[in-house]
Design a protein around this motif. Structure first.
Motif, PDB file in Angstrom:
ATOM      1  N   GLY A 151       9.763  -9.165  -4.594  1.00 54.40           N
ATOM      2  CA  GLY A 151      10.613  -8.759  -3.488  1.00 54.40           C
ATOM      3  C   GLY A 151      10.064  -7.494  -2.846  1.00 54.40           C
ATOM      4  N   LEU A 152      10.527  -7.260  -1.598  1.00 51.56           N
ATOM      5  CA  LEU A 152      10.011  -6.126  -0.832  1.00 51.56           C
ATOM      6  C   LEU A 152      10.630  -4.820  -1.312  1.00 51.56           C
ATOM      7  CD1 LEU A 152       8.344  -5.145   1.581  1.00 51.56           C
ATOM      8  CD2 LEU A 152      10.370  -5.552   3.021  1.00 51.56           C
ATOM      9  N   LYS A 153       9.795  -3.827  -1.587  1.00 50.43           N
ATOM     10  CA  LYS A 153      10.257  -2.494  -1.946  1.00 50.43           C
ATOM     11  C   LYS A 153       9.711  -1.510  -0.911  1.00 50.43           C
ATOM     12  CE  LYS A 153      10.730  -3.033  -6.947  1.00 50.43           C
ATOM     13  NZ  LYS A 153      12.196  -2.898  -6.919  1.00 50.43           N
ATOM     14  N   ARG A 154      10.604  -0.820  -0.230  1.00 50.61           N
ATOM     15  CA  ARG A 154      10.188   0.161   0.770  1.00 50.61           C
ATOM     16  C   ARG A 154      10.339   1.583   0.252  1.00 50.61           C
ATOM     17  NH1 ARG A 154      10.269  -1.157   6.336  1.00 50.61           N
ATOM     18  NH2 ARG A 154      10.589  -3.374   6.769  1.00 50.61           N
ATOM     19  N   ASP A 155      11.330   1.801  -0.584  1.00 47.96           N
ATOM     20  CA  ASP A 155      11.582   3.135  -1.106  1.00 47.96           C
ATOM     21  C   ASP A 155      10.814   3.322  -2.398  1.00 47.96           C
ATOM     22  OD1 ASP A 155      14.977   2.708  -0.075  1.00 47.96           O
ATOM     23  OD2 ASP A 155      13.355   3.756   0.957  1.00 47.96           O
ATOM     24  N   VAL A 156       9.977   4.344  -2.416  1.00 49.34           N
ATOM     25  CA  VAL A 156       9.131   4.573  -3.583  1.00 49.34           C
ATOM     26  C   VAL A 156       9.402   5.969  -4.135  1.00 49.34           C
ATOM     27  CG1 VAL A 156       6.792   4.649  -4.472  1.00 49.34           C
ATOM     28  CG2 VAL A 156       7.353   3.120  -2.574  1.00 49.34           C
ATOM     29  N   ARG A 157       9.878   6.034  -5.349  1.00 44.91           N
ATOM     30  CA  ARG A 157      10.005   7.322  -6.030  1.00 44.91           C
ATOM     31  C   ARG A 157       8.913   7.467  -7.074  1.00 44.91           C
ATOM     32  NH1 ARG A 157      16.528   8.135  -7.014  1.00 44.91           N
ATOM     33  NH2 ARG A 157      17.136   7.910  -4.831  1.00 44.91           N
ATOM     34  N   SER A 158       8.529   6.341  -7.632  1.00 46.77           N
ATOM     35  CA  SER A 158       7.512   6.332  -8.669  1.00 46.77           C
ATOM     36  C   SER A 158       6.779   5.002  -8.612  1.00 46.77           C
ATOM     37  CB  SER A 158       8.161   6.510 -10.040  1.00 46.77           C
ATOM     38  OG  SER A 158       7.234   6.249 -11.069  1.00 46.77           O
ATOM     39  N   LEU A 159       5.521   5.018  -9.006  1.00 43.79           N
ATOM     40  CA  LEU A 159       4.777   3.758  -9.058  1.00 43.79           C
ATOM     41  C   LEU A 159       5.381   2.804 -10.078  1.00 43.79           C
ATOM     42  CD1 LEU A 159       1.104   5.029  -8.751  1.00 43.79           C
ATOM     43  CD2 LEU A 159       2.450   3.821  -7.018  1.00 43.79           C
ATOM     44  N   THR A 160       6.117   3.338 -11.020  1.00 45.99           N
ATOM     45  CA  THR A 160       6.767   2.467 -12.005  1.00 45.99           C
ATOM     46  C   THR A 160       7.888   1.637 -11.386  1.00 45.99           C
ATOM     47  OG1 THR A 160       8.244   4.257 -12.689  1.00 45.99           O
ATOM     48  CG2 THR A 160       6.195   4.003 -13.925  1.00 45.99           C
TER      49      THR A 160
ATOM     50  N   GLY B 146       4.936  13.815  -2.027  1.00 48.70           N
ATOM     51  CA  GLY B 146       5.405  12.648  -2.753  1.00 48.70           C
ATOM     52  C   GLY B 146       4.755  11.360  -2.294  1.00 48.70           C
ATOM     53  N   LEU B 147       5.152  10.276  -2.946  1.00 50.22           N
ATOM     54  CA  LEU B 147       4.634   8.963  -2.603  1.00 50.22           C
ATOM     55  C   LEU B 147       5.215   8.472  -1.282  1.00 50.22           C
ATOM     56  CD1 LEU B 147       4.975   7.364  -6.143  1.00 50.22           C
ATOM     57  CD2 LEU B 147       2.827   7.893  -4.991  1.00 50.22           C
ATOM     58  N   GLU B 148       4.397   7.794  -0.504  1.00 42.08           N
ATOM     59  CA  GLU B 148       4.819   7.232   0.783  1.00 42.08           C
ATOM     60  C   GLU B 148       4.443   5.761   0.839  1.00 42.08           C
ATOM     61  OE1 GLU B 148       2.766   8.723   4.219  1.00 42.08           O
ATOM     62  OE2 GLU B 148       4.333   8.025   5.610  1.00 42.08           O
ATOM     63  N   TRP B 149       5.443   4.905   1.001  1.00 41.55           N
ATOM     64  CA  TRP B 149       5.184   3.480   1.179  1.00 41.55           C
ATOM     65  C   TRP B 149       4.670   3.252   2.592  1.00 41.55           C
ATOM     66  CZ3 TRP B 149       7.468  -0.288   4.394  1.00 41.55           C
ATOM     67  CH2 TRP B 149       7.166  -1.613   4.073  1.00 41.55           C
ATOM     68  N   MET B 150       3.562   2.532   2.723  1.00 46.95           N
ATOM     69  CA  MET B 150       2.941   2.317   4.021  1.00 46.95           C
ATOM     70  C   MET B 150       3.248   0.943   4.601  1.00 46.95           C
ATOM     71  SD  MET B 150      -0.784   3.956   3.266  1.00 46.95           S
ATOM     72  CE  MET B 150      -1.237   3.938   5.019  1.00 46.95           C
ATOM     73  N   GLY B 151       3.258  -0.069   3.756  1.00 47.84           N
ATOM     74  CA  GLY B 151       3.495  -1.414   4.231  1.00 47.84           C
ATOM     75  C   GLY B 151       3.192  -2.417   3.139  1.00 47.84           C
TER      76      GLY B 151
ATOM     77  N   GLU C 125      -4.505  14.697   8.082  1.00 48.81           N
ATOM     78  CA  GLU C 125      -3.201  14.468   7.436  1.00 48.81           C
ATOM     79  C   GLU C 125      -3.133  13.132   6.709  1.00 48.81           C
ATOM     80  OE1 GLU C 125      -0.209  17.241  10.118  1.00 48.81           O
ATOM     81  OE2 GLU C 125      -0.068  15.053  10.250  1.00 48.81           O
ATOM     82  N   ASP C 126      -4.089  12.265   6.953  1.00 49.20           N
ATOM     83  CA  ASP C 126      -4.138  10.986   6.235  1.00 49.20           C
ATOM     84  C   ASP C 126      -4.905  11.101   4.922  1.00 49.20           C
ATOM     85  OD1 ASP C 126      -4.427   9.597   9.456  1.00 49.20           O
ATOM     86  OD2 ASP C 126      -2.701   9.298   8.133  1.00 49.20           O
ATOM     87  N   THR C 127      -5.400  12.276   4.612  1.00 47.51           N
ATOM     88  CA  THR C 127      -6.042  12.506   3.322  1.00 47.51           C
ATOM     89  C   THR C 127      -5.029  12.305   2.205  1.00 47.51           C
ATOM     90  OG1 THR C 127      -7.682  14.039   4.204  1.00 47.51           O
ATOM     91  CG2 THR C 127      -7.151  14.236   1.854  1.00 47.51           C
ATOM     92  N   ALA C 128      -5.370  11.442   1.249  1.00 46.11           N
ATOM     93  CA  ALA C 128      -4.398  11.096   0.202  1.00 46.11           C
ATOM     94  C   ALA C 128      -5.079  10.242  -0.862  1.00 46.11           C
ATOM     95  CB  ALA C 128      -3.219  10.313   0.790  1.00 46.11           C
ATOM     96  N   VAL C 129      -4.367  10.046  -1.961  1.00 41.71           N
ATOM     97  CA  VAL C 129      -4.723   9.003  -2.921  1.00 41.71           C
ATOM     98  C   VAL C 129      -3.976   7.742  -2.495  1.00 41.71           C
ATOM     99  CG1 VAL C 129      -4.653   8.248  -5.317  1.00 41.71           C
ATOM    100  CG2 VAL C 129      -5.120  10.655  -4.781  1.00 41.71           C
TER     101      VAL C 129
ATOM    102  N   TRP D 161       0.863  -1.184   0.000  1.00 42.04           N
ATOM    103  CA  TRP D 161       0.000   0.000   0.000  1.00 42.04           C
ATOM    104  C   TRP D 161       0.897   1.231   0.000  1.00 42.04           C
ATOM    105  CZ3 TRP D 161      -5.011   0.113  -1.048  1.00 42.04           C
ATOM    106  CH2 TRP D 161      -5.757  -1.070  -0.881  1.00 42.04           C
ATOM    107  N   ILE D 162       0.566   2.171  -0.860  1.00 40.68           N
ATOM    108  CA  ILE D 162       1.333   3.402  -1.054  1.00 40.68           C
ATOM    109  C   ILE D 162       0.335   4.550  -1.115  1.00 40.68           C
ATOM    110  CG2 ILE D 162       2.883   4.613  -2.639  1.00 40.68           C
ATOM    111  CD1 ILE D 162       3.323   1.573  -3.757  1.00 40.68           C
ATOM    112  N   ARG D 163       0.692   5.688  -0.551  1.00 44.43           N
ATOM    113  CA  ARG D 163      -0.227   6.815  -0.607  1.00 44.43           C
ATOM    114  C   ARG D 163       0.491   8.078  -1.043  1.00 44.43           C
ATOM    115  NH1 ARG D 163      -1.704   8.276   5.725  1.00 44.43           N
ATOM    116  NH2 ARG D 163       0.398   8.946   6.352  1.00 44.43           N
TER     117      ARG D 163
END
Length: 126
Positions: free
Chosen positions: A102-111, A46-51, A90-94, A38-40
């Motif tokens: 594999g696990l990705k924690r760092d998100v710069r782009s959805l791509t 910017g994008l934030e990886w949640m878990g 503050e949790d308002t987001a897309v 899940w990413i918001r």
């Protein structure tokens, strides 16, 4: 081709729990070595990886959100779910769900992910 679709309420009141579901088609959430995240993206930020939840059902969370976040899955429906408790404006987001190998924690782009949903707007307001 794996496709993901988010669903859930678009409006949540402060202090309540936000609950979103991601329905996956074209592939199983139990397939090795898939991770389902899940990413918001809050407005203007910017994008934030949640878990994420792994193909085995193991979970990993962002340290900043771990105390309020729970990710679970229903393998019979090929879905995974996000619950975020005690929400504030503050949790308002897309909110997006996404798949990676594999696990990705760092998100710069959805791509950065192999597949992702179009996102769903969640607004926290009374």
């Amino acid at each position: 081709q794996v496709q993901l679709q988010e669903s859930g309420p678009g409006l949540v009141k402060p202090s309540q729990t936000l609950s979103l579901t991601c329905t996956v088609s074209g592939g199983s959430i139990t397939t090795y070595p898939s991770y389902w995240s899940w990413i918001r993206q809050p407005p203007g930020k910017g994008l934030e990886w949640m878990g994420a939840i792994s193909y085995r059902g193991n979970t990993n969370y962002s340290p900043s959100l771990e105390s309020r976040t729970s990710i679970s899955r229903d393998t019979s429906k090929n879905q995974f779910t996000l619950q975020l408790s005690s929400v504030t404006p503050e949790d308002t987001a897309v909110y997006h769900c996404a798949r990676s190998s594999g696990l990705k924690r760092d998100v710069r782009s959805l791509t950065d992910f192999g597949s992702w949903g179009q996102g769903t707007q969640v607004t926290v307001s009374s």
